[in-house]
Design a protein around this motif. Sequence first.
Motif, short mmCIF file in Angstrom:
data_model
loop_
_atom_site.label_atom_id
_atom_site.label_comp_id
_atom_site.label_asym_id
_atom_site.label_seq_id
_atom_site.Cartn_x
_atom_site.Cartn_y
_atom_site.Cartn_z
N PHE A 59 17.38 -29.55 -39.44
CA PHE A 59 17.68 -30.65 -38.53
C PHE A 59 18.05 -31.91 -39.30
CE2 PHE A 59 16.49 -29.37 -34.15
CZ PHE A 59 16.12 -28.07 -34.41
N PHE A 123 20.62 -21.75 -34.88
CA PHE A 123 21.07 -23.04 -35.41
C PHE A 123 22.09 -22.90 -36.53
CE2 PHE A 123 16.47 -24.08 -34.24
CZ PHE A 123 16.81 -24.47 -32.96
N LEU A 131 23.51 -29.32 -30.89
CA LEU A 131 22.10 -28.99 -30.95
C LEU A 131 21.33 -29.38 -29.69
CD1 LEU A 131 20.83 -29.63 -34.59
CD2 LEU A 131 20.48 -27.60 -33.20
N ARG A 134 22.01 -27.07 -26.84
CA ARG A 134 21.39 -25.76 -27.10
C ARG A 134 19.90 -25.82 -26.80
NH1 ARG A 134 22.97 -21.99 -31.23
NH2 ARG A 134 24.96 -22.38 -30.24
#
Length: 170
Positions: A59, A123, A131, A134
């Motif tokens: 991330f 991912f 993101l 999702r």
Amino acid sequence: HVAAPLFLVFEDNDEAAFSAFSAVMAHIAPFFTTVGLNKAVGDFLMLFKRTLPDVYDVFVDVDFNVQLWAPSALRSLLLRQLPDQCALRLLDSYFSRDSDDIPAFHIHVCVAVLGVMHERDEFNDIEPEALLPRLTNLPSSLPMETILNRATTYQQEREAEGYIPTFHKH
């Protein structure tokens, strides 16, 4: 978002659905105050970094701020993000627990969801702007039993280390 699955479960018994909704909301009340939500998001971030550092780094590498997702995931108990069958399984798990444990366990469930999605390559090669959508619309193929088992393991590991969620401290 919390009430809808309960009305599915209790079909023709609105009173039971409302009673269950009231009980759930009473136990996740800390997520609905500014201080409580900030503490819960802080707990989530700490647990995410500590439990799944490799996923957290994914991330960070794509410059995605998971705090964009965490408040909604916490307040809605992921019921907003999960398809109905997954949401119902999650609720079943919450109703089978000590109700005072639901908020702390839920934070671990959120971490487990991210871990399982990472393992399933959800991912990989994803653009940062993709993101949040999702995570807002989680796939129906999520293995809820795996997620719940991992969340239980994560919670037991943190408790063995003496971790107490900050939003439970007075």
